[in-house]
Design an enzyme around this catalytic site. Structure first.
Site, PDB file in Angstrom:
ATOM      1  N   LYS A  29       0.822  -1.040   0.075  1.00  0.00           N
ATOM      2  CA  LYS A  29      -0.057   0.024  -0.135  1.00  0.00           C
ATOM      3  C   LYS A  29       0.944   1.432   0.114  1.00  0.00           C
ATOM      4  O   LYS A  29       0.546   2.303  -0.553  1.00  0.00           O
ATOM      5  CB  LYS A  29      -0.942   0.102   1.218  1.00  0.00           C
ATOM      6  CG  LYS A  29      -1.791  -0.962   1.153  1.00  0.00           C
ATOM      7  CD  LYS A  29      -2.933  -1.032   2.340  1.00  0.00           C
ATOM      8  CE  LYS A  29      -4.048  -1.923   2.095  1.00  0.00           C
ATOM      9  NZ  LYS A  29      -3.691  -3.432   2.072  1.00  0.00           N
ATOM     10  N   HIS A  57     -14.441  -4.153   8.565  1.00  0.00           N
ATOM     11  CA  HIS A  57     -13.871  -3.951   7.267  1.00  0.00           C
ATOM     12  C   HIS A  57     -13.897  -5.038   6.321  1.00  0.00           C
ATOM     13  O   HIS A  57     -13.409  -5.013   5.365  1.00  0.00           O
ATOM     14  CB  HIS A  57     -12.395  -3.853   7.619  1.00  0.00           C
ATOM     15  CG  HIS A  57     -11.997  -2.695   8.613  1.00  0.00           C
ATOM     16  ND1 HIS A  57     -12.336  -1.345   8.136  1.00  0.00           N
ATOM     17  CD2 HIS A  57     -11.321  -2.861   9.812  1.00  0.00           C
ATOM     18  CE1 HIS A  57     -11.797  -0.678   9.096  1.00  0.00           C
ATOM     19  NE2 HIS A  57     -11.409  -1.372  10.202  1.00  0.00           N
ATOM     20  N   GLU A  87      -2.826   6.552   8.147  1.00  0.00           N
ATOM     21  CA  GLU A  87      -3.536   7.400   7.249  1.00  0.00           C
ATOM     22  C   GLU A  87      -4.477   8.313   7.933  1.00  0.00           C
ATOM     23  O   GLU A  87      -4.962   7.801   9.135  1.00  0.00           O
ATOM     24  CB  GLU A  87      -4.570   6.532   6.062  1.00  0.00           C
ATOM     25  CG  GLU A  87      -3.531   6.010   4.915  1.00  0.00           C
ATOM     26  CD  GLU A  87      -4.588   5.404   3.938  1.00  0.00           C
ATOM     27  OE1 GLU A  87      -4.167   5.127   3.028  1.00  0.00           O
ATOM     28  OE2 GLU A  87      -5.848   4.978   4.347  1.00  0.00           O
ATOM     29  N   ARG A 115      -7.158  -8.472  -8.989  1.00  0.00           N
ATOM     30  CA  ARG A 115      -7.792  -9.721  -9.304  1.00  0.00           C
ATOM     31  C   ARG A 115      -9.499  -9.341  -9.304  1.00  0.00           C
ATOM     32  O   ARG A 115      -9.649  -8.273  -9.231  1.00  0.00           O
ATOM     33  CB  ARG A 115      -7.526 -10.461  -7.943  1.00  0.00           C
ATOM     34  CG  ARG A 115      -7.965  -9.921  -6.651  1.00  0.00           C
ATOM     35  CD  ARG A 115      -8.146 -10.747  -5.496  1.00  0.00           C
ATOM     36  NE  ARG A 115      -8.219 -10.160  -4.285  1.00  0.00           N
ATOM     37  CZ  ARG A 115      -9.365  -9.684  -3.849  1.00  0.00           C
ATOM     38  NH1 ARG A 115     -10.431  -9.818  -4.312  1.00  0.00           N
ATOM     39  NH2 ARG A 115      -9.324  -9.093  -2.629  1.00  0.00           N
TER      40      ARG A 115
END
Length: 657
Positions: free
Chosen positions: A116, A235, A200, A297
């Protein structure tokens, strides 16, 4: 053109890929572990190869066995599905070295988007907006805390190699950062073999909107519009839909164009998804979305895109992998609205703990207009502890969002029934019927904010009311109200039933024109029954809604399935109270799994709610807490030990000792 395809996966995605391959005249090869020897994907494929024991790390995750299976069967291509090896660049390279087509992007694209922190730096260079935060290499804990303090709370700690909600922690205040970082790193190392993280800014009222992109080997990249995946729990996506509610053409153009630029930045070929975190505090804005990650994917939720575009994404994957072209952008259009619900083997009442066991009953809404079911299990099969507990994806398409919601609710009400494995069907139904969801007020905190409504406390009173009506005569050719016995002198007739409810007696009273459960009136009228010797259907009106309850005479009582939720209603037996009382002195494994850590030893004093042990089962980490204040009498497990459901891990001394 691909002639024989090995699917390096299992369950519903393996079945899904096999169907498209068959339509294209491509032979299919399944792989399976011990637990999947009789699974539907094994039966569907033209050939099947055993690859090892039940745990995924000993079978589906061993690349060498997958490659050998392809060689042994003469497969010229491998489709990785999602999960397992689907985003493994080393596996993609190994396929190429062995002359096998990997149905997916290049290893370089997988690597570029796999971490990431590096992906975000690449996106900044490509002009794709990214969330404010720290994505650097310095992983010192004190330094990361300093960065979080500068960004301002709340923040998200995210594993750089993470995915599927694993390795992610929200931190509300500075004092909680160190503990959250340690927990996140432990989970990241266990799940991905990489404990590095990024920090973040947490977007308040966030929405999760992603764009389906497709590239080919000729340099063309197109988008297939957006999906909204904001309804999440821990999540993990629960409901997904396309297009996103409240999406304007201006914002769609900005977001989809950014997604295409992201794919072009890594010369992307194949199916991919660019995920954005979106400011949902007001109307969607062209400057209010930020790149989160790219999944290199096919996604679990790809059917909603298929239903609104009319495209077969698996077919397109296979065509692109064979050297074909993606459609021109102006040939891809939106039609109507689609919503997908993930039916999981889990019990919302117990905090969504996974449920395992044999599927003695499995009813799914096959063949309904506008409804599609993707499943990888069958009646008589078993949901095991080894894999993701998803039973099926139920997808509804309509001319607009309202029609899609109605069709999905009707499908759950009329055709979903699972037993004895518990499911989240009732929870899904309540989420779909919630007025805020209907109004398009979706955000990632929706489920948490409405949890008491989506998982109402207390017993499913309607199920017990229906059971009493059935026992009183519903469905035997007359109005149940007219068939009541219970004559009382100088009073209206009344009948009372005593049912078992978690070891306690639940009282249901029927009187002329009314039902009460433990003294609380239940609005239930216009009852009609259609019952035979084995069971049938009871129709009734509850709070102005006409509902159907499926009734089955079970060996242990009446199995009532209503609004997707199955409840076994049994006569009360006072003897069952003893085990419930004993539960106050023991912390038991809620399901089979592995003990990750133990926080106490014999003689320790503990407080009610204190974490005593941490278990991992079916991809989920769970804390087991003390049921009361007390002293630890015995610890019956060790870290790393595999335990069975019901095993006593920690025993407390009897009170007063």
């Amino acid at each position: 053109m691909i002639t024989k395809l090995l699917i390096a996966n299992r369950g519903e995605i393996a079945c899904r890929v096999i169907r498209s391959a068959r339509q294209m005249g491509i032979a299919s090869v399944a792989v399976y572990s011990d637990a999947d020897a009789n699974a539907p994907h094994v039966k569907m494929a033209d050939e099947a190869v055993h690859i090892g024991p039940s745990p995924a790390r000993e079978s589906y995750l061993i690349a060498e066995r997958i490659i050998q299976a392809a060689k042994d069967t003469g497969a010229d291509a491998i489709h990785p599905g999602y999960g397992f090896l689907s985003e493994n660049a080393a596996f993609a390279r190994t396929c190429a070295k062995n002359g096998i087509i990997f149905v997916g992007p290049s290893p370089e694209a997988i690597e570029a988007m796999g971490l990431k922190d590096r992906a975000k730096a690449l996106m900044e260079e490509a002009g794709v907006p990214v969330t404010p935060g720290y994505h650097g290499d310095n992983q010192d804990a004190d330094f990361l805390k300093e960065q979080a303090d500068k960004i301002g709370y709340p923040v998200l700690i995210k594993a750089v190699a993470g995915g599927g909600g694993k390795g992610m922690r929200k931190v509300e205040k500075s004092a909680d950062f160190a503990a959250a970082l340690e927990s996140c790193r432990r989970e990241a190392a266990s799940s991905f073999g990489d404990e590095n993280v990024l920090i973040e800014k947490y977007i308040t009222s966030p929405r999760h909107i992603e764009v389906q992109v497709f590239g080919d080997s000729h340099g063309q990249v197109v988008h297939l519009f957006e999906r909204d995946c904001s309804l999440q729990r821990r999540h993990q996506k629960v409901l997904e839909e396309a297009p996103a509610p409240g999406m304007s053409e201006e914002v769609r153009e900005a977001m989809c164009s950014a997604a295409v630029r992201a794919a072009q930045a890594v010369n992307y070929a194949g199916a991919g998804t660019v995920e954005f975190i979106v400011d949902g505090s007001g109307e969607l804005r062209a400057d209010g979305f930020y790149f989160m990650e790219m999944n290199t994917r096919l996604q679990v939720e790809h059917p909603v895109t298929e239903m609104v575009t009319g495209l077969d994404l698996v077919r397109l994957q296979l065509e692109v992998a064979s050297g074909g072209h993606v459609p021109a952008q102006d040939e891809i259009t939106l039609s109507g609205h689609a919503i997908e619900a993930r039916l999981y083997a889990e019990d919302p009442v117990t905090g969504f703990l996974p449920s395992t066991g044999v599927l003695e009953r499995l009813d799914l809404p096959e063949g309904r207009e506008g409804v599609r079911v993707d499943s990888g299990v069958e009646q008589g099969g078993e949901v095991t502890m080894f894999y993701d507990p998803m039973i099926a994806k139920i997808i509804a398409h309509g001319g607009d969002r309202e029609e899609a919601i109605e069709r999905l609710i009707d499908a759950i009400d009329s055709d979903v029934g699972v037993w004895p494995v518990r499911t989240n069907a009732g929870f899904l139904r309540r989420a779909l019927a919630h007025p805020d969801f209907g109004a398009g007020d979706v955000y990632t905190g929706f489920i948490e904010a409405h949890l008491d409504e989506l998982v109402p406390p207390g017993l499913p009173a309607l199920h017990y009311g229906v059971a009493a009506l059935v026992l009183s005569g519903a469905g035997r050719g007359s109005d149940p109200w007219d068939s009541l016995a219970g004559f009382r002198l100088n009073a209206a007739p009344r009948v009372e039933y005593g049912f078992d409810a978690g070891g306690e007696r639940l009282s249901v009273r029927l009187a002329q024109g009314g039902v009460s459960v433990n003294g609380e009136p239940l609005q239930l009228s216009d009852v009609q029954g259609y019952l035979g010797e084995q069971g049938g259907v009871v129709e009734f009106v509850h709070e102005d809604d006409t509902l159907l309850a499926a009734v089955e005479h079970h060996r242990d009582g009446l199995l009532i399935t209503l609004q997707g939720q199955a409840v076994l209603v049994r006569d009360h037996d006072a003897a069952v109270d003893a085990d419930a009382l004993a539960g106050g002195d023991a912390v038991k494994a809620p399901m089979p799994g592995k003990v990750l850590s133990l926080a106490v030893k014999p003689g320790d004093t503990v407080a009610k709610g204190q974490t005593l042990a941490v278990m991992e089962a079916m991809k989920m980490e769970m804390a087991l807490t003390a049921p009361r204040d007390g002293v630890v009498d015995a610890v019956n497990a060790a870290e790393g030990q595999q335990v069975n459901e019901g095993d006593v891990l920690v025993a407390l001394a009897e009170e007063g000792e």
